[in-house]
Motif scaffolding. Structure first.
Motif, mmCIF file in Angstrom:
data_model
loop_
_atom_site.group_PDB
_atom_site.id
_atom_site.type_symbol
_atom_site.label_atom_id
_atom_site.label_comp_id
_atom_site.label_asym_id
_atom_site.label_seq_id
_atom_site.Cartn_x
_atom_site.Cartn_y
_atom_site.Cartn_z
ATOM 1 N N GLU A 410 37.733 27.661 45.485
ATOM 2 C CA GLU A 410 38.040 26.239 45.571
ATOM 3 C C GLU A 410 38.536 25.779 44.212
ATOM 4 O OE1 GLU A 410 36.009 22.096 47.206
ATOM 5 O OE2 GLU A 410 35.015 24.029 47.442
ATOM 6 N N GLY A 411 39.654 25.048 44.198
ATOM 7 C CA GLY A 411 40.243 24.626 42.937
ATOM 8 C C GLY A 411 40.753 25.782 42.115
ATOM 9 N N HIS A 412 41.178 26.835 42.771
ATOM 10 C CA HIS A 412 41.562 28.069 42.095
ATOM 11 C C HIS A 412 43.074 28.219 42.045
ATOM 12 C CE1 HIS A 412 41.382 28.712 46.392
ATOM 13 N NE2 HIS A 412 42.185 29.756 46.263
ATOM 14 N N GLN A 434 39.274 30.320 34.085
ATOM 15 C CA GLN A 434 39.887 29.602 35.207
ATOM 16 C C GLN A 434 39.795 30.475 36.465
ATOM 17 O OE1 GLN A 434 41.068 26.417 35.111
ATOM 18 N NE2 GLN A 434 40.238 26.413 33.023
ATOM 19 N N THR A 474 42.664 24.983 49.633
ATOM 20 C CA THR A 474 41.787 24.451 48.584
ATOM 21 C C THR A 474 42.235 24.861 47.191
ATOM 22 O OG1 THR A 474 40.301 26.373 48.749
ATOM 23 C CG2 THR A 474 39.807 24.463 50.144
ATOM 24 N N ARG A 476 44.612 24.973 43.707
ATOM 25 C CA ARG A 476 45.358 24.015 42.895
ATOM 26 C C ARG A 476 46.756 24.517 42.564
ATOM 27 N NH1 ARG A 476 42.007 22.762 37.714
ATOM 28 N NH2 ARG A 476 43.833 21.422 37.366
#
Length: 563
Positions: A410-412, A434, A474, A476
């Motif tokens: 998520e947010g990866h 990150q 999900t 980025r």
């Protein structure tokens, strides 16, 4: 050849016509089967060949269900989906069994199979109906998916019990028949546990390591159809059940995503032929000759699925809008209902006359699904405006859904390709902690990354099933470090379909490709290798010849932008 070509050609033509009318293509496939069946004039397909092709289609359909089956789909909504779906299937089966006994004079075993066929919603139609209205990812979608998973498991159980019911003869012989079936099933499960858990992953990994996509695809098909045939020949288990378990075991391995992608085209072709074969067995005159049976079957479906789902969801304290949405999308029957009926007729449990009314119910309920969703929305507005319902909901409160199990993505960032370019990007992201996941087509490189603890998905990222495993919805950012330009466009289209706001960076090999990606695709960054080499050398030359660093930087940026 004539049966195959004519059947596929008509399936395509009628399926295209159904799609243009905004209807599911399977209705066109059934119409194509009626056109080539013995009860309509013109070409008549060979029944033996169509039956054989249909059996392959059933095995591949259940294999695909197994590949996509995940226990986590039930965990998030199990408090609602598990008791609710079991209660709905029980009520729908009893209601349908009563219709079968009264309208067709079925025995108790046949009535149960007929009732169960009327209680199972179409997974394909339900999910598509929710998706088209933008509700598949919300609360209603999560409940519907969990509910459908429970229904699918009930179908699998029915496939196990069918041989026992067929061999029971009467109620007195049922325990012995089921005991024999249970012993065969235990032997089958033991063989699957040994071969599927130990041998299958190793064999498939060896095949994938060869780098031959053709051999891997062939291995997947052999696994699906070989398990289906072997389970029937050696253990007396339904071929469809054998294919389902093969899909479950393969789906749990890191190779499952690519296996699903490779089998989708073949599965779609043979599933279409399955519906063609079902349509070929329908006598339109017989349907018209039993209008009241068809009407009773239709009412049983609407009450046993849509009505029961709505009542149970409200009883389980699901909010009114979500409850009506789920009920409206699932108030139909489809592929698994036809599958159960066909297997019941083959086993001698169902009368052939039940096929016509059942097919009429399938067609009409699928046709009315958009109308049922509109009615469901209006019903939700009416119920929420009723004072009695408001007081009742305030007193009981709303059910709380469990949070979906975390999947670690998520947010990866998604790195497509881990060659010379992708490796450096991965090192930079790792240095700054990150999160990222790699999608890599080379199996040896994938195994090396997995041993190093890097999240990685093996397979061709241009296939939707493979990219979905990296969860672009999900993510980025997506970094397209793959060498093929056409592949970059395809992956970008898939990623943006799942997540329109995703940030994208890609490599290009010429000015034309770079301009296309920058201007028409809205790419955040496009890097062309030769251009960046030239700009780096130009920057070095300017600074060494006395140009200030700021002026050199502005010149480099102008040249990069084509100014």
């Amino acid at each position: 050849m004539a049966t195959l070509v004519v059947g596929l050609a008509l399936a395509f033509a009628f399926g295209l016509g159904a799609r243009m009318l905004r209807l599911p293509p399977l209705l066109g496939y059934i119409a194509a089967g009626i056109a080539v069946g013995p009860y309509t004039p013109g070409f008549v397909a060979d029944p033996g060949i169509t039956a054989a092709l249909a059996e392959i289609g059933v095995a591949l359909l259940l294999f695909a269900v197994g590949l996509h089956f995940r226990a986590r789909d039930l965990l998030a909504v199990w408090r609602i989906a598990l008791p609710g779906a079991l209660a709905q299937v029980t009520f729908g089966t009893l209601l349908g069994a009563a219709v079968g006994a009264l309208a067709f004079g079925l025995g108790w075993a046949g009535a149960i199979i007929f009732g169960l066929a009327l209680a199972i919603s179409s997974t394909a139609v339900s999910t598509r109906a929710l998706d088209e209205r933008g509700r598949l990812g919300g609360e209603a979608g999560r409940i519907a998916l969990g509910w459908l998973v429970v229904q699918d498991l009930v179908v699998v159980l029915a496939l196990v019990l069918l041989p026992g019911l067929a061999n029971a003869g009467d109620a007195g012989g049922l325990p012995a028949a089921l005991a024999g079936t249970l012993l065969q099933l235990l032997a089958f499960l033991a063989a699957m546990a040994l071969g599927g858990r130990v041998l299958l992953p190793r064999i498939m990994a060896r095949v994938a390591a060869t780098g031959s996509r053709e051999l891997f695809t062939l291995a997947v098909i052999v696994t699906a159809l070989g398990t289906a045939f072997g389970s029937s020949a050696l253990f007396g288990v339904s071929p469809a059940l054998g294919a389902f378990f093969a899909g479950v075991l393969l789906g749990e391995s890191p190779l499952g995503h690519q296996a699903a992608a490779d089998t989708v085209p073949l599965q779609r072709v043979f599933v279409a032929l399955f519906f063609v074969s079902v349509g070929g067995l329908v006598d339109p005159v017989a349907i018209l000759a039993m209008p009241w049976a068809s009407v009773a079957t239709l009412i049983a479906v609407l009450l046993g699925t849509g009505g029961a789902i709505l009542a149970l969801l409200l009883a389980l304290r699901v909010p009114v809008p979500a409850a009506t949405t789920v009920a409206g999308a699932m108030a139909q029957i489809g592929e698994f209902s036809l599958l159960l009926a066909q297997l019941g007729i083959t086993a001698g449990l169902l009368a052939v006359e039940t096929r016509g009314p059942l097919l009429a119910a399938v067609t009409l309920t699928i046709l009315t699904t958009p109308l049922m969703q509109i009615l469901a929305d209006r019903l939700a507005l009416w119920l929420e405006g009723t004072r009695r319902v408001q007081v009742w909901q305030k007193r009981r409160g709303h059910a709380r859904l469990s949070k979906p199990p975390p999947q670690g993505l998520e947010g990866h960032a998604i790195l497509v390709g881990h060659g010379r370019v992708g490796r450096i990007v991965a090192q930079a992201l790792h240095r700054h902690d990150q999160p990222y996941v790699v999608v890599e087509a080379d199996h040896a490189a994938t195994e090396a990354l997995r041993l190093a603890g890097v999240p990685v998905v093996w397979g061709d990222a241009t296939r939707a099933e493979v990219l979905q495993a990296a969860r672009p919805e999900t993510a980025r950012m997506i970094v397209l470090a793959m060498p093929e330009a056409t592949g970059c466009r395809r992956v970008l289209d898939l990623a943006r379909a799942a997540n329109p706001a995703i940030i994208a960076a890609a490599r290009a090999h010429d000015d034309e490709e770079a301009a296309f990606l920058e201007r028409e695709q809205g790419m955040g960054l496009v890097v062309m290798g030769e251009r960046e080499i030239a700009l780096g050398m130009a920057d070095f030359a300017m600074t060494r010849l006395g140009v200030s660093a700021d002026d050199a930087l502005r010149t480099v940026e102008d040249l990069r932008a084509g100014r």
